[in-house]
Design an enzyme around this catalytic site. Structure first.
Site, PDB file in Angstrom:
ATOM      1  N   ILE A  15       0.812  -1.029  -0.078  1.00 47.60           N
ATOM      2  CA  ILE A  15       0.034   0.028  -0.096  1.00 47.60           C
ATOM      3  C   ILE A  15       0.903   1.384   0.014  1.00 47.60           C
ATOM      4  CG2 ILE A  15      -1.628   1.181   1.504  1.00 47.60           C
ATOM      5  CD1 ILE A  15      -2.833  -1.221   2.161  1.00 47.60           C
ATOM      6  N   TYR A 162      -1.870  -7.055  16.523  1.00 46.61           N
ATOM      7  CA  TYR A 162      -1.947  -6.083  15.385  1.00 46.61           C
ATOM      8  C   TYR A 162      -3.082  -5.173  15.624  1.00 46.61           C
ATOM      9  CZ  TYR A 162      -2.984  -5.277  10.562  1.00 46.61           C
ATOM     10  OH  TYR A 162      -3.059  -4.399   9.323  1.00 46.61           O
ATOM     11  N   LYS A 166      -3.274  -0.821  15.557  1.00 47.26           N
ATOM     12  CA  LYS A 166      -4.044  -0.287  14.446  1.00 47.26           C
ATOM     13  C   LYS A 166      -5.062   0.633  15.250  1.00 47.26           C
ATOM     14  CE  LYS A 166      -2.400  -1.394  10.727  1.00 47.26           C
ATOM     15  NZ  LYS A 166      -1.595  -0.525  10.013  1.00 47.26           N
ATOM     16  N   THR A 199      -1.600  -7.878  -0.024  1.00 48.02           N
ATOM     17  CA  THR A 199      -0.239  -7.193  -0.319  1.00 48.02           C
ATOM     18  C   THR A 199       0.556  -8.367   0.282  1.00 48.02           C
ATOM     19  OG1 THR A 199      -0.056  -6.408   2.046  1.00 48.02           O
ATOM     20  CG2 THR A 199      -1.191  -5.009   0.177  1.00 48.02           C
TER      21      THR A 199
END
Length: 313
Positions: A15, A162, A166, A199
């Protein structure tokens, strides 16, 4: 974006690379930051050849706070109009820490970006309409943040780590803008998330041993979501590109796909989860970042510059 300079972290692939390519196509000059020197240099050369804009690359490991401070004091671009705090990793299955003892994913996404934003803030303040874009994720809605254990020392689970990172990135985006507004700053801070992006983020787990059913189920769930719902980086990056380039998007907002589960769909302003909007939790997180990075943003990001205090130690 002609005449504007954008700095993007994690810009060698995924990204970050797609964001850089899109901003270059809009005429922005670029500084790419990434820990992968070879891929970053290759990306800078390719973007410059395709777009004709000036593109610089600097190697930077955001998990190393000393390296971040060195970059901000010794090698910062003369002009920064847009800062895209994009870099991050899929946390390893077994907890890893930095030299300072910080959990790796949180160190990169949160402490590293906090330090980078603080170090570049005086340059952002020099521009008439600078923007800081913090890349969050749809998983912030399922996240819990443990303000007494940001390093996940007491209970480590990769997906939880994770999610927490975020959520924290989104909280910093909102808190940064609130503090900037209170100080009368012209810098805008906002967050964006890409939905589900296909990705190479999962490559960080290659070679790691899988221990037990939980690790295997985590793998299956991750790869299934990527295969079935993941969108190409150039599509997934669109919310981040628009957050960086569109001055009509307000500070203190979250921008991303508004379809089912926010995984895809038409882009729109989204309501952040209640945990991200909690002012007391955001203040505690901000103070924790100040302690971890040794950068005292006491009341607002601009206070540091107004006091003439730009020290990092």
């Amino acid at each position: 974006m002609s005449g504007r300079h954008a700095l993007i972290t994690g810009a060698a692939s995924g990204i970050g690379l797609a964001t850089a390519q899109a901003l270059a196509a809009l005429g922005a000059r670029l500084t790419l930051l990434d820990v992968n020197a070879e891929a970053g240099a290759r990306a800078a050369q390719s973007i410059a050849a395709e777009s004709g804009v000036d593109v610089d690359f600097e190697t930077l490991d955001l998990s190393d706070l000393a390296a971040v401070r060195s970059f901000c004091t010794q090698r910062p671009p003369a002009q920064v109009d847009v800062l895209v705090n994009n870099a991050g990793i899929l946390p390893p299955l077994r907890r890893m820490t930095t030299a300072q003892g910080h959990e790796l994913a949180f160190a990169i996404s949160v402490f590293g970006h906090f330090a980078l934003t603080a170090g570049l803030w005086p340059r952002l303040e020099q521009q008439p309409a600078a923007r800081v874009v913090w890349v969050s994720s749809l998983v912030h809605r399922q996240a819990r943040i443990d303000l007494d254990d940001l390093h996940s020392a007491n209970h480590y689970e990769a997906q939880r780590a994770y999610n927490q990172a975020k959520l924290a990135s989104l909280m910093l985006a909102l808190e940064c803008d609130a503090r900037a507004r209170a100080a009368g700053s012209r810098v805008t801070s906002l967050a964006a998330h890409p939905g589900v992006a296909k990705t190479g983020i999962g490559h960080s787990r290659e070679g790691q041993p899988r221990r037990g059913l939980h690790d295997h189920l985590t793998d299956i769930a991750f790869h299934s979501v990527m295969r079935l719902l993941g969108r190409p980086p150039e599509i997934a990056a669109r919310p981040i590109v628009q957050a960086a380039a569109d001055a009509t998007l307000p500070g203190g907002s979250l921008f991303g796909p508004g379809g089912p589960g926010e995984m895809l769909g038409r882009l729109r302003l989204l309501q952040p989860a209640a945990r991200a909007r909690d002012p007391q939790a955001r203040q505690r997180l901000w103070e924790a970042c100040e302690r971890a990075t040794a950068i005292p943003w006491e009341r607002s990001p601009t206070d540091q510059q107004e006091r003439g205090d730009t020290r990092h130690d």
